[in-house]
Design a protein around this motif. Structure first.
Motif, PDB file in Angstrom:
ATOM      1  N   PRO A  68       0.820  -1.221   0.000  1.00  0.00           N
ATOM      2  CA  PRO A  68       0.000   0.000   0.000  1.00  0.00           C
ATOM      3  C   PRO A  68       0.851   1.267   0.000  1.00  0.00           C
ATOM      4  CG  PRO A  68      -0.840  -1.581   1.597  1.00  0.00           C
ATOM      5  CD  PRO A  68       0.478  -2.118   1.116  1.00  0.00           C
ATOM      6  N   LEU A  69       0.456   2.224  -0.812  1.00  0.00           N
ATOM      7  CA  LEU A  69       1.158   3.494  -0.938  1.00  0.00           C
ATOM      8  C   LEU A  69       0.186   4.637  -0.723  1.00  0.00           C
ATOM      9  CD1 LEU A  69       3.183   2.743  -4.211  1.00  0.00           C
ATOM     10  CD2 LEU A  69       4.096   2.772  -1.883  1.00  0.00           C
ATOM     11  N   ARG A  70       0.731   5.752  -0.264  1.00  0.00           N
ATOM     12  CA  ARG A  70      -0.045   6.982  -0.129  1.00  0.00           C
ATOM     13  C   ARG A  70       0.322   7.923  -1.271  1.00  0.00           C
ATOM     14  NH1 ARG A  70      -4.159   6.504   3.176  1.00  0.00           N
ATOM     15  NH2 ARG A  70      -4.089   8.752   3.635  1.00  0.00           N
ATOM     16  N   ALA A  71      -0.575   8.847  -1.559  1.00  0.00           N
ATOM     17  CA  ALA A  71      -0.302   9.819  -2.611  1.00  0.00           C
ATOM     18  C   ALA A  71       0.980  10.584  -2.289  1.00  0.00           C
ATOM     19  CB  ALA A  71      -1.478  10.790  -2.751  1.00  0.00           C
ATOM     20  N   GLY A  72       1.893  10.655  -3.248  1.00  0.00           N
ATOM     21  CA  GLY A  72       3.156  11.362  -3.063  1.00  0.00           C
ATOM     22  C   GLY A  72       4.316  10.477  -2.685  1.00  0.00           C
ATOM     23  N   ASP A  73       4.079   9.201  -2.370  1.00  0.00           N
ATOM     24  CA  ASP A  73       5.188   8.299  -2.063  1.00  0.00           C
ATOM     25  C   ASP A  73       6.041   8.074  -3.312  1.00  0.00           C
ATOM     26  OD1 ASP A  73       4.295   8.092   0.487  1.00  0.00           O
ATOM     27  OD2 ASP A  73       3.462   6.082   0.319  1.00  0.00           O
ATOM     28  N   LEU A 113       7.981   6.372  -6.197  1.00  0.00           N
ATOM     29  CA  LEU A 113       7.967   5.131  -6.962  1.00  0.00           C
ATOM     30  C   LEU A 113       9.371   4.775  -7.447  1.00  0.00           C
ATOM     31  CD1 LEU A 113       4.718   5.622  -9.103  1.00  0.00           C
ATOM     32  CD2 LEU A 113       4.964   4.485  -6.888  1.00  0.00           C
ATOM     33  N   PHE A 114      10.043   5.737  -8.059  1.00  0.00           N
ATOM     34  CA  PHE A 114      11.433   5.535  -8.464  1.00  0.00           C
ATOM     35  C   PHE A 114      12.070   6.898  -8.732  1.00  0.00           C
ATOM     36  CE2 PHE A 114       8.884   5.305 -12.303  1.00  0.00           C
ATOM     37  CZ  PHE A 114       9.598   6.053 -13.238  1.00  0.00           C
ATOM     38  N   ARG A 115      13.405   6.888  -8.809  1.00  0.00           N
ATOM     39  CA  ARG A 115      14.169   8.118  -9.042  1.00  0.00           C
ATOM     40  C   ARG A 115      15.017   7.977 -10.299  1.00  0.00           C
ATOM     41  NH1 ARG A 115      14.415   7.496  -3.370  1.00  0.00           N
ATOM     42  NH2 ARG A 115      13.557   9.287  -2.214  1.00  0.00           N
ATOM     43  N   TRP A 145      11.427  22.389 -13.133  1.00  0.00           N
ATOM     44  CA  TRP A 145      10.305  21.434 -13.219  1.00  0.00           C
ATOM     45  C   TRP A 145      10.831  20.062 -13.664  1.00  0.00           C
ATOM     46  CZ3 TRP A 145       8.034  18.484 -17.077  1.00  0.00           C
ATOM     47  CH2 TRP A 145       6.760  17.961 -16.794  1.00  0.00           C
ATOM     48  N   ASN A 146      11.707  20.039 -14.669  1.00  0.00           N
ATOM     49  CA  ASN A 146      12.299  18.775 -15.120  1.00  0.00           C
ATOM     50  C   ASN A 146      13.088  18.107 -14.003  1.00  0.00           C
ATOM     51  OD1 ASN A 146      11.272  18.966 -17.722  1.00  0.00           O
ATOM     52  ND2 ASN A 146      13.073  20.035 -18.515  1.00  0.00           N
ATOM     53  N   LEU A 147      13.824  18.912 -13.225  1.00  0.00           N
ATOM     54  CA  LEU A 147      14.593  18.361 -12.110  1.00  0.00           C
ATOM     55  C   LEU A 147      13.674  17.742 -11.067  1.00  0.00           C
ATOM     56  CD1 LEU A 147      17.254  17.932 -10.601  1.00  0.00           C
ATOM     57  CD2 LEU A 147      17.024  20.256  -9.690  1.00  0.00           C
ATOM     58  N   ASP A 148      12.567  18.412 -10.792  1.00  0.00           N
ATOM     59  CA  ASP A 148      11.610  17.882  -9.814  1.00  0.00           C
ATOM     60  C   ASP A 148      10.992  16.576 -10.302  1.00  0.00           C
ATOM     61  OD1 ASP A 148       9.850  18.263  -7.357  1.00  0.00           O
ATOM     62  OD2 ASP A 148       8.335  18.210  -8.941  1.00  0.00           O
ATOM     63  N   LYS A 149      10.818  16.442 -11.618  1.00  0.00           N
ATOM     64  CA  LYS A 149      10.181  15.246 -12.175  1.00  0.00           C
ATOM     65  C   LYS A 149      11.138  14.055 -12.247  1.00  0.00           C
ATOM     66  CE  LYS A 149       6.156  16.986 -12.667  1.00  0.00           C
ATOM     67  NZ  LYS A 149       5.027  16.497 -11.836  1.00  0.00           N
ATOM     68  N   THR A 150      12.374  14.212 -11.824  1.00  0.00           N
ATOM     69  CA  THR A 150      13.269  13.051 -11.748  1.00  0.00           C
ATOM     70  C   THR A 150      12.878  12.128 -10.605  1.00  0.00           C
ATOM     71  OG1 THR A 150      14.855  14.293 -10.383  1.00  0.00           O
ATOM     72  CG2 THR A 150      15.204  14.305 -12.775  1.00  0.00           C
ATOM     73  N   VAL A 151      12.062  12.636  -9.691  1.00  0.00           N
ATOM     74  CA  VAL A 151      11.496  11.799  -8.634  1.00  0.00           C
ATOM     75  C   VAL A 151      10.040  11.529  -8.999  1.00  0.00           C
ATOM     76  CG1 VAL A 151      10.971  11.581  -6.180  1.00  0.00           C
ATOM     77  CG2 VAL A 151      13.022  12.801  -6.920  1.00  0.00           C
ATOM     78  N   ARG A 171       6.466  10.043  -8.336  1.00  0.00           N
ATOM     79  CA  ARG A 171       5.691   9.767  -7.114  1.00  0.00           C
ATOM     80  C   ARG A 171       4.338   9.146  -7.450  1.00  0.00           C
ATOM     81  NH1 ARG A 171       8.186  12.390  -2.926  1.00  0.00           N
ATOM     82  NH2 ARG A 171       9.711  13.999  -3.520  1.00  0.00           N
ATOM     83  N   ALA A 172       3.754   8.514  -6.434  1.00  0.00           N
ATOM     84  CA  ALA A 172       2.441   7.897  -6.600  1.00  0.00           C
ATOM     85  C   ALA A 172       1.385   8.968  -6.825  1.00  0.00           C
ATOM     86  CB  ALA A 172       2.092   7.067  -5.359  1.00  0.00           C
TER      87      ALA A 172
END
Length: 313
Positions: A83-88, A90-92, A152-158, A160-161
């Motif tokens: 189970p995951l919560r929103a924002g957890d 997924l991969f980097r 924005w691109n840098l932030d999207k390297t993480v 999230r759920a």
């Protein structure tokens, strides 16, 4: 059920004849056929639309996870079916190229801001041109926009759920290279924030179904159990009634009476969350018609619930 009721009648008839309460004349000899006809016409056939029954299925929305940026995966902390919560996370994705881009734009922006200040100062002293000031201001504005996109691109390297749920069939591993292509998802995220429980009802039996009517359901995942709920809505379209835009004339096709789908909501919200997507079973809807048949439908549904212990289909 109809066989059981007919057997009860035959036993009762035998007892009445045995003890001499009635004489076994022609009428009583043909009475079982009359009773069978009356049960079918007056109870079991109308039960189809008075208390319709059909297969039930638990469905959840699946999100195809596609990264917004391309790069090499450096970490996959998520576990399958956990189970995951929103924002957890997924991969980097390796952020080094994107961090370098941000630093390069920041350096250019710093230089352009200095040049803008110098040109503005010269213009205010009547030693420079207003065009030069506007040109430098345009460069600063463009670099600020580029910097915002780079961050924005840098932030999207993480990645999230997108909501509450879980990922299934996690094949992504560290070192893999992912691309931001819609046709190349790297994970399947199952959203558990909302579960759809649908019942297929034959069109001939769906005429009296309305929102708010009582529903009972049983699932093969929970054999022997009956769960209550209410009708939410009857979906107003099926695939065979859908027309898609094309450059072709209408193509005739075989018309088939496919079932309508009725969306229901069970009273036990915890049960719905605990049922895996794809959980199947049977459900009955109790309309305002042929209420005498409701008891029979309840009995039939409970028989199905018990046979779920041994019936795999």
């Amino acid at each position: 059920m109809i066989v059981a009721m007919l057997c009860v009648y035959l036993v009762l008839l035998f007892a009445l004849v045995k003890f001499g309460v009635i004489s076994f004349n022609l009428f009583w000899k043909v009475s079982p056929f009359i009773v069978l006809l009356l049960l079918n016409l007056g109870l079991f056939i109308p039960m189809g639309w008075g208390a319709p029954q059909g297969p039930v299925l638990v469905v959840r929305n699946s999100v195809a996870v596609v990264p917004s940026v391309a790069g090499e995966v450096i970490d996959v902390p998520v576990e399958a079916n956990k189970p995951l919560r929103a924002g957890d996370v997924l991969f980097r994705i390796d952020p080094v190229p994107f961090e370098a881009q941000v630093k390069a734009i920041e350096a250019q922006l710093k230089l352009s801001a200095t040049r803008l200040a110098q040109m503005t100062q010269l213009f205010e002293r009547d030693s420079g041109r207003g065009f030069d000031v506007e040109q430098r201001q345009s460069e600063v504005d463009q670099l600020k926009a580029q910097l915002e996109g780079a961050k924005w691109n840098l932030d999207k390297t993480v990645v999230r759920a997108p909501g509450d749920g879980y990922v299934t069939n996690v094949a992504l591993r560290k070192g893999a290279r992912v691309a931001n292509l819609p046709l190349a998802p790297v994970m399947a995220f199952i959203d558990t924030s909302d579960s759809i429980v649908g019942v297929e009802i034959a069109q001939i039996d769906a005429r009296y179904i309305e929102p708010g009517q009582v529903v009972e359901a049983t699932f093969k995942f929970k054999p022997g159990q009956i769960y209550s709920g209410k009708v939410e809505s009857v979906l107003q379209a099926v695939a065979t009634g859908q027309v898609q835009a094309s450059g072709l004339a209408v193509t005739p096709k075989n018309i088939a009476s496919v079932p309508f789908v009725v969306r229901i909501r069970l009273d036990d919200a915890h049960l719905v969350r605990s049922l895996p997507a794809g959980s199947a079973g049977d459900a009955a809807i109790f309309t305002e018609h042929v209420k005498l048949a409701h008891v029979i439908r309840k009995v039939l549904l409970r028989q199905i619930a018990i046979t779920n212990y041994v019936n795999p289909f």
